[in-house]
Design an enzyme around this catalytic site. Structure first.
Site, mmCIF file in Angstrom:
data_model
loop_
_atom_site.group_PDB
_atom_site.id
_atom_site.type_symbol
_atom_site.label_atom_id
_atom_site.label_comp_id
_atom_site.label_asym_id
_atom_site.label_seq_id
_atom_site.Cartn_x
_atom_site.Cartn_y
_atom_site.Cartn_z
ATOM 1 N N LYS A 1 0.829 -1.212 0.000
ATOM 2 C CA LYS A 1 0.000 0.000 0.000
ATOM 3 C C LYS A 1 0.857 1.253 0.000
ATOM 4 C CE LYS A 1 -4.439 -1.679 1.378
ATOM 5 N NZ LYS A 1 -5.563 -1.754 2.294
ATOM 6 N N LYS B 1 -3.692 -10.233 -5.721
ATOM 7 C CA LYS B 1 -4.985 -10.697 -5.220
ATOM 8 C C LYS B 1 -6.117 -9.803 -5.728
ATOM 9 C CE LYS B 1 -5.711 -8.192 -0.959
ATOM 10 N NZ LYS B 1 -6.615 -8.132 0.143
ATOM 11 N N LYS C 1 -10.843 -4.854 -3.639
ATOM 12 C CA LYS C 1 -11.920 -3.917 -3.940
ATOM 13 C C LYS C 1 -11.400 -2.534 -4.312
ATOM 14 C CE LYS C 1 -13.378 -4.272 0.781
ATOM 15 N NZ LYS C 1 -12.211 -4.086 1.643
#
Ligand code: AQP
Length: 329
Positions: free
Chosen positions: A113, A194, A197
């Site tokens: 992130k 992966k 969302k």
């Protein structure tokens, strides 16, 4: 003997994907009879990446309605919103004082992130400490989550052990519970990452609330390979991922599915997979619509849930404060 505690949460950081569904939500229901379960909507985690306030409010109630639509029962489980129980932030602070910077910087999710952000905020680094607080506040034995959260649950165990050995036994040491198949659903566009969302490419994920056309279109565009060999192996990761999604929805074995489609092109399988997912999600989508429109009912659930969760959280927090040496008021 009291039932053991199960705790899990989902971030309202976007609309939920079938990765969230297969890896987490779908598995919550079956645990409700055997354990005392707490299921949280972790809005404080969601703000570790930028959120539009209006959308955050909408997504929070969407996740709550999805929990209920999937079959979480407020008479059996405690269902609540994280920011309604400030003890999460309080315990999070305590745990920050025993978590090392090096440990947090090694977390894969932090690395991923922070690579994607222009400016790396401290909240992303401290995310797993807040997650540890979520889990430890309730003396949790089991945490049903997807494989991506394994490292965070291991950190939670480590922090609990560290606190217990420094101040004497206080926290239960939790174990992770991951599904046998589907613990890591991959992006439909890049099988190395992966399904997420918050992925900027909407073709990479199927949302639980996607309509039929979107589901068909996205599976049609899903990457496969040029081998044209219907098999389940690590050299054909993209196909393996699609088969994992298929069996997660039908409950069949991988072998059954491979035998059925062997010798056929991928197109037919992808079209059938879309049908399976559309039919699998249909009852959930229908119930979601009914529940989501009943604002009063949702408010009742999250208000009562927060009261019950606060009561339990306080018990642990009082113990922690006493052991640390804070003066009780
Ligand atoms: N691709 C996945 N496969 C299996 N399980 C998954 N989970 C998430 N993605 C997959 C599981 O869903 C639960 C809720 O996840 P979360 O919302 O708390 O955060 P996350 O793991 O970071 O999920 P996302 O979708 O990738 O969210 P963003 O994009 O906001 O970071 C967890 O149990 C997780 O393991």
């Amino acid at each position: 003997m009291d039932k053991k505690i199960v705790y899990s949460g989902i971030q309202p950081s976007g609309s939920l994907t079938i990765g969230n569904y297969i890896g987490a939500l779908k598995n919550f229901i079956g645990l409700q009879d055997e354990y005392n379960c707490l299921y949280c909507i972790v809005d404080m985690h969601a703000i570790t990446v930028e959120q539009d306030p209006k959308l955050l409010r909408k997504n929070t109630l969407d996740v709550l309605a999805l929990y209920l639509a999937e079959g979480l029962d407020p008479d059996k489980s405690i269902i609540y919103i994280q920011s309604h129980v400030p003890q999460h932030a309080e315990l999070g602070w305590m745990l920050n004082t025993i978590a090392s910077m090096g440990q947090l910087q090694r977390m894969t999710q932090f690395k991923d992130k922070s690579k994607r952000s222009k400016e790396v905020m401290a909240g992303i680094l401290n995310y797993p400490v807040l997650m540890a607080a979520d889990i430890l506040l309730y003396q949790t034995s089991y945490v049903p989550v997807g494989e991506d959260q394994r490292q965070h649950v291991e950190l939670t165990r480590d922090l609990a052990q560290r606190f217990n050995s420094k101040y004497s036994d206080t926290f239960t040491i939790p174990d992770i519970l991951t599904p046998k198949v589907g613990a890591r659903i991959r992006s439909l566009q890049d099988p190395e990452s992966k399904m997420s969302k918050s992925d900027s490419d909407e073709n990479s994920y199927i949302l639980i609330l996607d309509d039929e056309n979107a589901i068909r279109r996205k599976f049609k565009r899903a990457v496969t390979d040029s081998l044209n060999n219907f098999d389940y192996n690590d050299e054909q990761k993209a196909l393996k991922n699609l088969i994992n999604i298929y069996v997660s929805f039908t409950g069949e074995s991988v072998e059954e599915v491979v035998n059925r489609y062997r010798g056929q092109g991928y197109g037919k399988f992808k079209a059938d997979l879309a049908d399976v997912v559309i039919e699998g999600l249909r009852p959930l989508q229908t119930r979601f619509k009914e529940i989501r429109s009943d604002k009063e009912y949702l408010e009742k659930i999250y208000t009562e849930g927060a009261e019950k969760a606060s009561y339990l959280a306080n018990k642990t927090l009082r113990k922690v404060y006493k052991k640390i040496g804070f003066i009780a008021k």
